[in-house]
Design a protein around this motif. Structure first.
Motif, short mmCIF file in Angstrom:
data_model
loop_
_atom_site.label_atom_id
_atom_site.label_comp_id
_atom_site.label_asym_id
_atom_site.label_seq_id
_atom_site.Cartn_x
_atom_site.Cartn_y
_atom_site.Cartn_z
N LEU A 89 0.82 -1.21 0.00
CA LEU A 89 0.00 0.00 0.00
C LEU A 89 0.85 1.27 0.00
O LEU A 89 0.34 2.35 -0.24
CB LEU A 89 -0.94 0.02 1.20
CG LEU A 89 -2.15 -0.91 1.13
CD1 LEU A 89 -3.09 -0.65 2.30
CD2 LEU A 89 -2.90 -0.75 -0.18
N CYS A 90 2.14 1.12 0.27
CA CYS A 90 3.03 2.29 0.24
C CYS A 90 3.51 2.62 -1.17
O CYS A 90 4.05 3.69 -1.41
CB CYS A 90 4.23 2.05 1.16
SG CYS A 90 3.82 1.98 2.91
N THR A 91 3.33 1.71 -2.09
CA THR A 91 3.81 1.90 -3.46
C THR A 91 2.80 2.70 -4.28
O THR A 91 1.64 2.87 -3.89
CB THR A 91 4.06 0.56 -4.14
OG1 THR A 91 2.80 -0.12 -4.31
CG2 THR A 91 4.98 -0.32 -3.30
N ASP A 92 3.24 3.17 -5.43
CA ASP A 92 2.34 3.91 -6.32
C ASP A 92 1.14 3.07 -6.71
O ASP A 92 0.02 3.56 -6.82
CB ASP A 92 3.10 4.35 -7.58
CG ASP A 92 4.13 5.43 -7.29
OD1 ASP A 92 4.00 6.09 -6.24
OD2 ASP A 92 5.06 5.60 -8.09
N ILE A 127 10.75 4.87 -1.66
CA ILE A 127 9.39 5.18 -2.09
C ILE A 127 9.11 6.64 -1.78
O ILE A 127 9.34 7.10 -0.66
CB ILE A 127 8.37 4.28 -1.36
CG1 ILE A 127 8.60 2.81 -1.75
CG2 ILE A 127 6.94 4.70 -1.67
CD1 ILE A 127 7.73 1.83 -0.99
N PRO A 128 8.65 7.42 -2.75
CA PRO A 128 8.40 8.84 -2.51
C PRO A 128 7.42 9.06 -1.36
O PRO A 128 6.43 8.35 -1.23
CB PRO A 128 7.81 9.33 -3.85
CG PRO A 128 8.30 8.35 -4.87
CD PRO A 128 8.38 7.03 -4.15
N GLN A 129 7.76 10.04 -0.52
CA GLN A 129 6.90 10.42 0.61
C GLN A 129 6.52 9.20 1.46
O GLN A 129 5.37 9.04 1.88
CB GLN A 129 5.65 11.14 0.11
CG GLN A 129 5.96 12.45 -0.61
CD GLN A 129 4.70 13.22 -0.96
OE1 GLN A 129 3.73 12.65 -1.46
NE2 GLN A 129 4.72 14.52 -0.70
N LEU A 130 7.53 8.38 1.74
CA LEU A 130 7.29 7.14 2.48
C LEU A 130 6.70 7.42 3.87
O LEU A 130 5.72 6.78 4.28
CB LEU A 130 8.59 6.34 2.61
CG LEU A 130 8.50 5.01 3.35
CD1 LEU A 130 7.61 4.04 2.59
CD2 LEU A 130 9.89 4.41 3.55
N ALA A 131 7.29 8.34 4.60
CA ALA A 131 6.82 8.62 5.96
C ALA A 131 5.39 9.13 5.96
O ALA A 131 4.55 8.70 6.76
CB ALA A 131 7.75 9.62 6.64
N GLN A 132 5.09 10.06 5.05
CA GLN A 132 3.74 10.61 4.99
C GLN A 132 2.72 9.52 4.65
O GLN A 132 1.62 9.49 5.23
CB GLN A 132 3.66 11.73 3.94
CG GLN A 132 4.49 12.97 4.28
CD GLN A 132 5.88 12.92 3.67
OE1 GLN A 132 6.47 11.84 3.56
NE2 GLN A 132 6.40 14.07 3.27
N ARG A 133 3.08 8.67 3.72
CA ARG A 133 2.17 7.60 3.30
C ARG A 133 1.91 6.64 4.46
O ARG A 133 0.77 6.23 4.71
CB ARG A 133 2.75 6.85 2.11
CG ARG A 133 1.88 5.70 1.59
CD ARG A 133 0.53 6.18 1.14
NE ARG A 133 -0.28 5.09 0.60
CZ ARG A 133 -1.60 5.12 0.53
NH1 ARG A 133 -2.26 6.18 0.96
NH2 ARG A 133 -2.26 4.10 0.03
N GLN A 134 2.95 6.29 5.18
CA GLN A 134 2.77 5.37 6.30
C GLN A 134 1.95 6.01 7.41
O GLN A 134 1.14 5.33 8.05
CB GLN A 134 4.14 4.92 6.81
CG GLN A 134 4.85 4.01 5.80
CD GLN A 134 6.27 3.64 6.21
OE1 GLN A 134 6.83 4.23 7.13
NE2 GLN A 134 6.84 2.68 5.51
#
Length: 356
Positions: A89-92, A127-134
């Motif tokens: 779910l963290c991927t594009d 992964i772009p914006q990994l922290a925000q996505r998580q």
């Protein structure tokens, strides 16, 4: 939850390789109650329905076992939780598929969990914006979950350089961004200075607190032995007493045990003693309290062999002598049967388990 500890302390079954059996997981509930520990998190890496196939429901029989285990912990008044790893779910490609997460959380809600852990370890970090996505996913899960406590495990859960070696360089200011964007009500797992930390210095914990904007929830990788090197050893010594000095600086502590269920007891009993009495646990006393007199005697005698030398230092002849020593004791002490199984290669590390 037990009230003897100022912080929640318990067990996370979070290792790779050969997993525990359902009756053992239920037996752990009474062990935790007896030793004044507070919770158990079911998160074995071998459960594909919490990891690679997390979108799918558990098969009926496995779900019945999970539900029965949850009830056992309720009866023992020990908190129970589940660790979910929706890594993709963290991927594009996964960003548009949060409906699957919603469905999974709602299904887990039928267990009436006390803890929900959202685990983003063991994944690539580029992964772009990994922290925000998580952060977004954790908050979405928390809003849907009926669990009393939600914990996120970040991709970079330690300062250990091995994480960047395996999963790539961490995004710039990853931890700080995670701390700033993540709801303060959600805890964050941390394994310490290393993936498997011997000690948790106060200065280190204060630094992590500042970076995350909250006290870390320790994922204590002792006595876990699921890796290529550590699987060669059995760690029977009690948990080190410095866990007590860490209490003011952490939100809780979850011990990750060994693949061997009964052999994990001394470390867990030691953790309880450290946290509740603040006394350095005595190995001989703990072994005598947990096992028969003869088994405790042999374990104390063979502890340096199991912990320091390990399987690689034993010849086939040495292993056979030990197997003959412990085999008769397996009738009264299941740890003896585990040791024989380990000596015979029953817990040999399989690298393929890392991709399951």
């Amino acid at each position: 939850m037990n009230t003897s500890n100022p912080i929640p302390a318990g067990v996370i079954e979070g290792f790779f390789g050969r997993s525990w059996q359902w009756p053992q997981r239920r037996q752990l509930a009474s062990f935790l109650s007896e030793h004044q520990l507070d919770f158990y998190l079911y998160a074995p890496k071998s459960d594909p329905f919490l990891r690679r196939h997390w979108r799918a429901s558990h098969p009926a029989e496995q779900w019945r076992e999970l539900a029965a285990t949850r009830e056992t912990y309720r009866d023992c008044q020990i908190d129970f939780g589940v660790g979910l790893s929706p890594l993709d779910l963290c991927t594009d490609q996964g960003i548009t598929d949060t409906a699957a997460l919603d469905a999974k959380i709602k299904h887990l809600n039928t267990l009436e969990l006390d803890y929900l852990a959202l685990l983003f370890d063991d994944m690539r970090g580029d992964i772009p914006q990994l922290a925000q996505r998580q952060s977004e996913l954790a908050e979405r899960a928390a809003n849907l979950s009926n669990a009393k406590r939600v914990i996120l495990c970040p991709t970079y859960y330690s300062n250990d350089p091995v994480l960047e070696k395996v999963f790539g360089p961490a995004p710039e200011h990853y931890l700080e961004t995670l701390g700033q964007t993540l709801d303060r009500a959600i805890d964050v797992f941390w394994t310490g200075p290393s993936v498997c930390s011997d000690h948790y210095p106060t200065e280190h914990l204060l630094e992590v607190n500042e970076r995350l904007g909250r006290k870390p929830f320790l994922w204590d990788n002792y006595p876990v032995n699921d890796g290529a090197v550590r699987s060669q050893h059995l760690y029977l010594s009690p948990t080190k007493s410095d866990r007590s000095t860490a209490k003011p600086y952490i939100a809780g502590i979850a011990a990750n045990p060994m693949n061997q269920f009964y052999a994990s007891w001394p470390a867990l009993a030691g953790l309880s003693q450290v946290l509740t009495s603040q006394q350095a646990p005595q190995c001989q006393t703990i072994l005598q309290n947990l096992y028969s007199e003869q088994t405790a005697h042999y374990l104390k005698q063979d502890l340096p062999t199991f912990e320091q030398g390990g399987l690689n230092a034993l010849s086939d002849h040495d292993k056979q002598i030990l197997i003959e020593r412990y085999t008769p004791l397996g009738i009264i002490d299941p740890i003896a049967a585990e040791i024989c199984d380990w000596l015979a290669g029953g817990y040999t590390f399989d690298p393929s388990c890392l991709t399951e």
